[in-house]
Design a protein around this motif. Structure first.
Motif, short mmCIF file in Angstrom:
data_model
loop_
_atom_site.label_atom_id
_atom_site.label_comp_id
_atom_site.label_asym_id
_atom_site.label_seq_id
_atom_site.Cartn_x
_atom_site.Cartn_y
_atom_site.Cartn_z
N SER A 6 -18.13 53.44 27.20
CA SER A 6 -18.19 54.85 27.59
C SER A 6 -19.04 55.01 28.84
CB SER A 6 -18.76 55.71 26.46
OG SER A 6 -20.11 55.37 26.20
N TRP A 15 -14.26 57.69 27.80
CA TRP A 15 -14.16 56.58 26.86
C TRP A 15 -13.08 55.62 27.34
CZ3 TRP A 15 -17.42 55.43 23.02
CH2 TRP A 15 -18.35 56.43 22.68
N VAL A 28 -9.84 65.33 25.67
CA VAL A 28 -10.22 65.71 24.31
C VAL A 28 -11.18 66.90 24.38
CG1 VAL A 28 -11.11 64.91 22.10
CG2 VAL A 28 -10.07 63.28 23.67
N THR A 36 -19.99 67.54 22.87
CA THR A 36 -18.90 66.72 23.38
C THR A 36 -18.25 65.96 22.22
OG1 THR A 36 -20.08 66.46 25.47
CG2 THR A 36 -18.31 64.90 25.03
N ASP A 38 -17.30 63.19 21.21
CA ASP A 38 -17.30 61.75 21.47
C ASP A 38 -16.69 60.96 20.32
OD1 ASP A 38 -18.45 61.61 24.05
OD2 ASP A 38 -20.41 62.05 23.20
N GLY A 41 -13.04 60.92 21.06
CA GLY A 41 -12.84 60.12 22.27
C GLY A 41 -12.93 58.64 21.98
N ALA A 51 -9.87 58.17 27.37
CA ALA A 51 -10.12 59.52 26.87
C ALA A 51 -11.32 60.15 27.53
CB ALA A 51 -10.32 59.47 25.35
N ALA A 53 -13.77 63.05 26.90
CA ALA A 53 -14.24 63.98 25.88
C ALA A 53 -15.08 65.06 26.56
CB ALA A 53 -15.06 63.26 24.82
#
Length: 319
Positions: A6, A15, A28, A36, A38, A41, A51, A53
Motif C-alpha cells: 500500500s 493498494w 473503493v 478510508t 482500507d 482495498g 484499488a 481506497a
C-alpha cells in the motif's frame, strides 16, 4: 511470494496487488462511518486488483462532514486512477514510485452504505469514466447529508452531495414521531434504536422520492447490488430496487447476453453483510452475525467475478 502493498496518496490509500502483470483498477468508497476503507482495498488487492481506497468525507481534500461533498472530487480520483501505468511490469513501477500517467485503463467503483449511494451517483455523473459499479447496502436515492458538527440540529437539511456547485437532489429524513423520540433514549443505555423507520417514512412521499432518485440510467455499464433484507440502518433492499426499476433490467450495451443490473438479497442479513464490515459502533445494524457472515462469504466471490468480467482483464498475478 510477493505480498500486497500500500501507498499513501493524495486521495487515500493505493493498494497494490502482487506480481508485475497488468491489474484492473477499482475506486473503493467508504461510508458514513468515516475513514478510508482500507480493509476492502486490501481484500481487492489480494484478489488481484489495483484499488484506491478513499473516504467519502472527512479527509483527502473532502469536507469534514458528510454534507455538500462535491462529486467532482471523485471524478478527479477516477481520472487519476485510470492514468496510472499499466501493462507488463506496471505494478512494480507503481511500487517503485512511478505514478506518472499512462494509457487510460477502465475503472470500477465499489461502495458500501453511503459509499454505495455515492458509487451510483458517480457512475451517473461520469459514465464515461466508470466501467462497472458494486453497491453494498447502498441506495438508489440521494439522501440528506449527515452533519455531526456542533449545532447541526439547528441547521436546515442540506444535501450529501453537490455537482457544479449545485445541490444534488436529495430526500430529507422524516421528522421523528413522539414514539421515535422516546426510542432515542436507547442510546443512553447502550441499546441504539434502528434508524430504518426514519428512512421508511420519508419514502412515503412518492413525488419527493422521484425527485431524489439517482439517474442511474445514464450509466450504460453493469451494476451489482448487494442487500441484507434485515438492514436496520436503512431499507437497503427497497432502496436498491429503486435503482433496479430505474435501470429497467436492461442488458449491458456491450454484452447483450449479460443483464445490466443484478441484485443479491440475503434474508436474515443486515447492514453489515458486505466485505470486511465496519464494527457496528453506536447504531443498530440488523441481521444476525451468522447471517451476515454467510451473506459476506457468498457475495464476495460473486463480486470479484463480476469485477473481473466487467473490467475484462485477467487478475492472475504474473510470476
Amino acid at each position: 511470494m510477493e505480498e500486497i502493498a500500500s501507498r499513501a496518496v493524495e486521495y487515500g490509500t493505493l493498494w497494490l496487488p502482487p506480481g508485475a502483470g497488468p491489474a484492473p483498477a477499482v475506486l473503493v468508497l467508504g461510508g458514513s462511518e468515516g475513514g478510508t476503507p482500507d480493509d476492502v482495498g486490501a481484500a481487492l488487492a489480494r484478489a488481484g486488483f489495483l484499488a484506491l481506497a478513499s473516504p467519502c468525507f472527512g479527509g483527502a481534500g473532502l469536507p469534514a462532514q458528510l454534507v455538500e461533498v462535491p462529486l467532482e472530487r471523485f471524478g478527479e480520483r477516477l481520472r487519476w486512477l485510470a492514468a496510472l501505468p499499466r501493462g507488463p511490469g506496471a505494478a512494480r513501477r507503481v511500487r517503485a514510485g512511478g505514478l506518472l500517467g499512462g494509457a487510460s485503463r477502465p475503472v470500477a467503483v465499489v461502495g458500501r452504505s453511503k459509499g454505495g449511494e455515492l458509487a451510483l451517483l458517480v457512475a451517473s455523473a461520469y459514465p464515461e469514466l466508470v466501467a462497472a459499479v458494486v453497491a453494498y447496502s447502498g441506495s438508489g436515492v440521494g439522501w440528506q447529508g449527515i452533519d455531526r458538527g456542533p449545532g447541526a440540529y439547528r441547521r436546515p437539511a442540506r444535501p450529501s452531495w453537490t455537482l457544479g456547485g449545485a445541490a444534488v437532489p436529495f430526500l430529507p429524513f422524516a421528522r421523528p414521531t413522539p414514539g421515535q423520540v422516546l426510542s432515542l433514549l436507547g442510546y443512553l443505555v447502550g441499546r441504539p434504536p434502528p434508524s430504518r423507520p426514519f428512512y421508511e417514512r420519508a419514502l412515503g412521499d412518492a413525488a419527493a422520492v422521484e425527485r431524489a432518485t439517482i439517474p442511474v440510467e445514464r450509466f450504460p455499464g453493469p451494476v451489482l447490488l448487494v442487500s441484507g433484507a434485515d438492514d436496520q440502518v436503512w431499507p437497503s433492499r427497497e432502496l436498491a430496487e429503486i435503482a433496479v426499476r430505474r435501470l429497467g433490467g436492461r442488458s449491458d450495451a456491450a454484452r447483450p447476453d449479460r443483464r445490466r443490473v443484478e441484485h443479491l438479497v440475503y434474508e436474515g442479513a443486515g447492514h453489515l453483510a458486505g466485505p470486511c464490515p465496519p464494527r457496528a459502533r453506536g447504531f443498530a445494524a440488523g441481521g444476525t452475525p451468522e447471517a451476515n457472515a454467510a451473506a459476506a462469504a457468498d457475495a464476495w466471490p460473486r463480486v470479484v467475478a463480476f469485477l473481473r468480467a466487467a473490467l475484462a482483464v485477467s487478475t492472475t498475478p504474473e510470476p
